[in-house]
Design a protein around this motif. Structure first.
Motif, PDB file in Angstrom:
ATOM      1  N   CYS B 225       1.007  -1.095  -0.180  1.00 27.76           N
ATOM      2  CA  CYS B 225       0.000  -0.075  -0.051  1.00 27.76           C
ATOM      3  C   CYS B 225       0.862   1.382   0.123  1.00 27.76           C
ATOM      4  N   ASP B 226       2.296   1.039   0.654  1.00 31.28           N
ATOM      5  CA  ASP B 226       2.927   2.340   0.519  1.00 31.28           C
ATOM      6  C   ASP B 226       2.282   3.550   1.023  1.00 31.28           C
ATOM      7  N   ILE B 227       1.616   3.364   2.424  1.00 29.20           N
ATOM      8  CA  ILE B 227       0.915   4.468   2.865  1.00 29.20           C
ATOM      9  C   ILE B 227       2.130   4.976   4.033  1.00 29.20           C
ATOM     10  N   GLY B 250       7.450  -6.475   4.673  1.00 29.65           N
ATOM     11  CA  GLY B 250       8.610  -6.182   4.101  1.00 29.65           C
ATOM     12  C   GLY B 250       8.620  -4.620   3.386  1.00 29.65           C
ATOM     13  N   ASP B 251       9.402  -4.282   2.484  1.00 32.25           N
ATOM     14  CA  ASP B 251       9.406  -2.879   1.926  1.00 32.25           C
ATOM     15  C   ASP B 251       9.602  -1.857   2.833  1.00 32.25           C
ATOM     16  N   LEU B 252      10.658  -1.836   3.663  1.00 32.85           N
ATOM     17  CA  LEU B 252      10.609  -1.040   4.760  1.00 32.85           C
ATOM     18  C   LEU B 252      11.007   0.336   4.021  1.00 32.85           C
ATOM     19  N   HIS B 253      10.558   1.435   4.395  1.00 32.06           N
ATOM     20  CA  HIS B 253      10.821   2.694   4.381  1.00 32.06           C
ATOM     21  C   HIS B 253      11.309   3.783   5.180  1.00 32.06           C
ATOM     22  N   PHE B 254      12.309   4.486   5.250  1.00 27.92           N
ATOM     23  CA  PHE B 254      12.774   5.357   6.312  1.00 27.92           C
ATOM     24  C   PHE B 254      11.823   6.431   6.117  1.00 27.92           C
ATOM     25  N   GLY B 259       2.534   8.939  -2.633  1.00 27.80           N
ATOM     26  CA  GLY B 259       2.571   8.555  -4.222  1.00 27.80           C
ATOM     27  C   GLY B 259       3.492   7.504  -4.472  1.00 27.80           C
ATOM     28  N   GLU B 260       4.814   7.685  -3.672  1.00 23.36           N
ATOM     29  CA  GLU B 260       5.979   6.975  -4.065  1.00 23.36           C
ATOM     30  C   GLU B 260       6.216   7.010  -5.300  1.00 23.36           C
ATOM     31  N   ILE B 261       6.565   8.413  -5.939  1.00 20.35           N
ATOM     32  CA  ILE B 261       6.053   8.621  -7.301  1.00 20.35           C
ATOM     33  C   ILE B 261       7.260   8.058  -8.053  1.00 20.35           C
ATOM     34  N   GLY B 265      11.733   4.346  -4.562  1.00 17.67           N
ATOM     35  CA  GLY B 265      10.530   4.233  -4.174  1.00 17.67           C
ATOM     36  C   GLY B 265      10.327   5.052  -3.104  1.00 17.67           C
ATOM     37  N   GLY B 266      10.223   4.939  -1.862  1.00 18.16           N
ATOM     38  CA  GLY B 266      10.423   5.574  -0.794  1.00 18.16           C
ATOM     39  C   GLY B 266      11.820   5.698  -0.501  1.00 18.16           C
ATOM     40  N   ILE B 267      12.325   6.089   0.700  1.00 15.51           N
ATOM     41  CA  ILE B 267      13.984   5.624   1.097  1.00 15.51           C
ATOM     42  C   ILE B 267      13.919   4.182   1.536  1.00 15.51           C
ATOM     43  N   GLU B 268      14.298   3.399   0.584  1.00 11.32           N
ATOM     44  CA  GLU B 268      14.095   1.953   0.623  1.00 11.32           C
ATOM     45  C   GLU B 268      15.275   1.563   1.649  1.00 11.32           C
ATOM     46  N   MET B 269      14.988   0.398   2.520  1.00 14.94           N
ATOM     47  CA  MET B 269      15.883  -0.116   3.403  1.00 14.94           C
ATOM     48  C   MET B 269      15.768  -1.406   3.968  1.00 14.94           C
TER      49      MET B 269
HETATM   50 ZN   LIG Z   1       9.014   0.620  -1.434  1.00 14.99          ZN
END
Ligand SMILES: [Zn+2]
Ligand SMILES: [Zn+2]
Ligand SMILES: [Zn+2]
Ligand SMILES: [Zn+2]
Ligand SMILES: [Zn+2]
Ligand SMILES: [Zn+2]
Ligand SMILES: [Zn+2]
Ligand SMILES: [Zn+2]
Lengths: 392, 392, 392, 392
Positions: B225-227, B250-254, B259-261, B265-269
């Protein structure tokens, strides 16, 4: 308080006012008054329907509204010394209501006359009246909630140049022609019916009425952006397309949820707005603010910090069909999910729908790249309810 | 700290871990471990690409990424006593990084390999590395900004039932088949290449690899969902489709912008996440939480309160064509407007684009009913810049 | 994560650590390590009592605590190139707990051994244990509340010069001598008992133990300021009095209410803190930061926005005597009013008292000039309770 | 808008109004009007000095102010059916200014006539005029700052019973008598000079003038609490001491810093306030709200989130003497530290002092138990300045 430069008699329609406002965009609509940069002034505004909706318990006025009349605007204001290529800086100093008009309305338009975001689910007209008490509002038609308004103009914009106007009319007509009989229409192109054009008269009136763009959509000039956070204390930077900028304003909302999903609308009200204008010479090129206005929200929105959030994805709720990264469908699903939840609290679907369109709910585009599903959310402040709404 | 129930060796790909995670959704992927309701536990997570992107200054790894591998997930967790029809309540207690991995990445995918929201404008691969210092992050590739992360899992979800999985595969395949050769694809249907399926082996592996849905899109089970506000302290209510719920993450973002445009993606970590699970028996029907998860954000997001906001409307920026209430185009225009503005501050378009995808920018659907133009906004916190960014 | 430069074995008291910390302020306590400006590093900290308080249900350890031992600090850190007259810039990057120590304590000291702000009302020792779950804490001893911690060091400071130290000792001794037998003492002057002084030994230890100021009070060097908002992401500007500044830290709090009114204290815990140091050469004179540190709070405190606020005025609650603009009495009355209210919700006075000292309550000086009554308030976030606490 | 129940002619002093207000507390001052519980109404208010201070550039009116006249109040309002032992619930619905009076004042009182918190440092009279523009204010006398007001009544309270009034007079007289010649006085006991007592006349006027308590201090009835967060949308619970409660209000502030340290005061203004009253029968005992009012702040205070914070401890700045846990001295030191810092930005001491008393600065009691030093802080929002004020 700033001097009132634009005064209305709320008992009369716009064309009967001393300075009639306008409900079409056109560079040739005469200014109602002019001011120098640095001036603060007050303008009074009719509600967006020009007084068609009444404080009562029947939705018939919503059902039968004449949409050719909307949105009526106050202005335009000519700002001395401002020219195309400049940025017009507009401060929203304050917004308020009239003593005799301490209420607003929200409505769901009927599918055949206006429609709304969820018109396939809620095709019938509905109405809710919202009473104001200071910063708060409540509704006898949507019980159990009370919230502080984020008061704002749904519509504020500058006049288009003739060239820009032509571009609007062309692109909107082109869209309309792809399905000319659709209800509601894909676009509302110029329509002289019920046009109000300031002090224009005769042939000039007829020409402008035939050319003037509807005030319903937001465009390059700002216009009906319905941005709920464009509230008290905000500063807007408008690209300028004509001499004097010709700023107009209307469609005041006591509050609105992101998306204004019932179409009618936020909590719609008549009222006054205090504005202050200034200019950044040559600012359009310098800051590349050429396509749309830019703004800085004010600092006094309500401090709601506790939300319940509903997600939606871009799969059609009726046929289960997968759409490609479609934020509209995703937001629609989020809203429908929220409504289903609110119904477990005892609300009807219509009440829940109107609540989403009036309370300060936040509509977000969360993920717009995760092929093939967009993810959107609608966040409802829990503190507006008189009971605990969390799942247990 | 909760006990670590899922441990990784970050130097190895997912399939070589003691408990391999998975990168497909399927009810038959075996649980990595089980817990009782009321239990808190820690899970470690690889970054979403399974370690393909390195902390260096070349975007080649972004350009050449193997997207058949994404998103690798940790889990699933089997929650004892939970059954279809229940709500799985998941508390995100805390999220953090590893001492040897105090950085994250953002990238723009190349148009031919992944694409992004603005891929027609930025078709080439790009990369930015973001260093973490406590709650803050900075990037040598996007100078002049520093912000507090809203740390969150981009992806958290429960297993679909076989029936639900089938529905997904059908609807996504149907969409894909409307333009099967499109680049990027309209949808990514099951693909055994690079599949990781926990401890499955042999024929069972082959069957599940052939049936398992990709983990890229968000769906009824939550998922990607990347919320950005699903951060520390949030509580999520998941509909449950299989016995034990089978929760994966998974897909942790700092940090991530709405929109993760850039898609990547975001800041992927890589990092760890502490979760606590509970159950509301029969909650799906009781609260009508059946279509998508519902959540309550945590109370510790950064207090940024000063924003510069860019508007966009649903007119295509390339051909000037009018679209009908299209939030995607409106948000695209808002983002492009923001990028043009950021370029006047000295950023390249790519830097500005990556900034919008990483900083806590807010993407809103403001007006979705003002025929024919949707209005969307992207709001950038001004306090993240080391200088005043306002127009003067 | 920054490198751990100061490591502890929590099972041992401070003087048995590889690098013993210190519990007195003195310029001659040797640095535990040195760093260059611009360096980030981690330090581990014992709780302020050096481990005297245990996770159990008896307050006897609070009652019998050896206060000659408090507050034990980690450090000092010598910052290369920093000299008197400079400002030491300290960023609090992050703070956390140890896996084996996921709890903290609060206590009311007995009147004869420590006392507290309301010691005349609550003279007996009491204790509450607070368990941590991610960002949240709860207590089996104060049921019905759960809140997000504003984690911070209660004590952080730099070493005094010998001259400044002498000034402290003189002024505090002078105060103490005005009522030398008072219980609790008006001031705690140097006392070799239970002194820990880093690696000092022999005659040097004895000298410094005899001269070293207690670490209990806040002073010009910062020290035990117990400022709850000096949390993650904060930046502090310390005046520098000795070469290398000699920064020390301890007394970590998971959370604290303004005033730390039970004295013991906030939610006291062992843990680690990540700091980064820098210097502004000659900054003391340039910015007139000479008397006390100045700081900028971090942006991630909990977003509690709903408070119930209790007022108090400077009339003594015991004898009804009017005091002149006395903020202490006014705040005491506000706290007592809050406690009486909380008792109507079912709490004991001691529970309510400990809640005010641990939850993120805000203590304000509202009016300090309205002769003869000061007005102070204590504001309790209502969102921390599991029920509605408003009067009805 | 609620009906205006209390109307003023601002060009006349209080005793010449149709319904004169009052500037003493006494149960026998007749009600100006009565309302039922559940009623909303508007009251107009003179500024607290009854119009003595003018919008000009000389502080002579501040210097020569007649303090026997302050604070003039509007009311009292008799609330039907309310009795001693009840709680009077008061909602502050809205507050605003008059068109002809869009400014306010702040001043430092001279030491010989009023004094102030820092009167030993700033003994001379000074004045600043603050202009209002919507939600914002600026001052030609304190350039470079602009902020959103947290508009509130500095003074709102109910009438004391005769018994309570007697208690006030006794305790305040007792304090005054400890140093009867002090300047400024330790307390201002009843003084018939310049008394305004509603419609009272003759012997009754003389009696009440001789008995009535000054309206300057806050007390059990609320009164001049000067709580800056008691702003729009707040709800107050007052203990009731006389039949009808007899609510009065005045001393409106456009904004105020915690402590109101210049004494004159916040940004003092005339204006109107919309209130709504209700009752909780028997609430004083049920909720133990007997000593002082309790309140819930409104949700629309400005969202300032970025502060620079100055600390102070309880060591006298003049003689270096150590005081025991004295919050007044600690807050004084914090304010003095802030002023010294603001002077490095180019402000005079007087400007800085008046800024602390007018802008929404927060004054906190941070540590009140760390023997012998209290620690207090004053936090200045950095976003109100037109430049970056951080140390570099
Ligand atoms: Zn991501
Ligand atoms: Zn609108
Ligand atoms: Zn509207
Ligand atoms: Zn993702
Ligand atoms: Zn402490
Ligand atoms: Zn402590
Ligand atoms: Zn006052
Ligand atoms: Zn005042």
């Amino acid at each position: 308080m700033p001097k009132t430069m634009y005064k209305l008699d709320l008992s009369k329609p716009m064309e009967e006012q001393i300075h009639p406002g306008h409900n079409r965009w056109h560079p040739d609509i005469p200014a109602a008054f002019s001011v120098d940069p640095g001036t603060a002034f007050r303008m009074e505004c009719q509600d967006w329907t020009d007084g068609q909706i009444k404080n009562n318990d029947t939705p018939n006025d919503i059902r039968d509204v004449n949409l050719a009349r909307v949105h009526v605007l106050s202005g335009p204001v000519y700002v001395n010394g401002v020219e195309p290529g400049d940025l017009l800086v507009v401060d929203i100093l304050d917004i308020g209501t009239f003593q005799e008009y301490e209420w607003g309305f929200n409505g769901i338009f009927a599918k055949e006359n206006g429609g709304s975001f969820l018109t396939d689910h809620y095709p019938e007209a509905a109405k809710s009246i919202w009473d104001f008490e200071g910063i708060y509002t409540t509704s006898r038609h949507v019980p159990g909630v009370k919230f502080a308004g984020v008061i704002h103009p749904g519509l504020i914009g500058v006049a288009p140049s003739l060239e820009l106007l032509q571009k609007w009319n062309e692109r909107e007509n082109e869209l309309k022609m792809t399905d000319p009989d659709r209800v509601p229409a894909l676009a509302n192109t110029p329509n002289p019916e019920a046009a109000v054009l300031g002090t224009l008269k005769g042939a000039e009136f007829d020409r402008v009425a035939k050319e003037g763009a509807r005030t319903v959509p937001p465009r390059e000039n700002g216009g009906n952006c319905d941005i709920k956070n464009l509230s008290k204390g905000s500063r807007i930077y408008f690209p300028v397309f004509v001499k004097g900028a010709k700023l107009s304003v209307g469609d005041l909302h006591f509050s609105q949820g992101d998306g204004e999903i019932t179409f009618c609308g936020g909590i719609e009200m008549a009222g006054w707005i205090d504005l202050k204008v200034d200019v950044i010479k040559g600012g359009m090129e310098k800051y590349k603010i050429k396509e749309n206005p830019v703004f800085k929200p004010g600092p006094v929105d309500p401090l709601y910090s506790d939300f319940l959030v509903f997600e939606g994805i871009s799969v059609d709720e009726k046929d289960g069909k997968q759409h490609y990264l479609d934020a509209n469908i995703a937001y629609k699903r989020a809203c429908l999910n929220a409504i289903e939840y609110l119904k477990t609290l005892g609300y009807t679907g219509e009440q829940a729908y109107m609540l989403l369109s009036t309370a300060p709910v936040e509509g977000r585009i969360n993920g717009i790249v995760d092929i093939p599903n967009a993810c959107c959310t609608v966040a409802i402040p829990t503190q507006i309810f008189d009971k605990d709404i969390m799942p247990k």
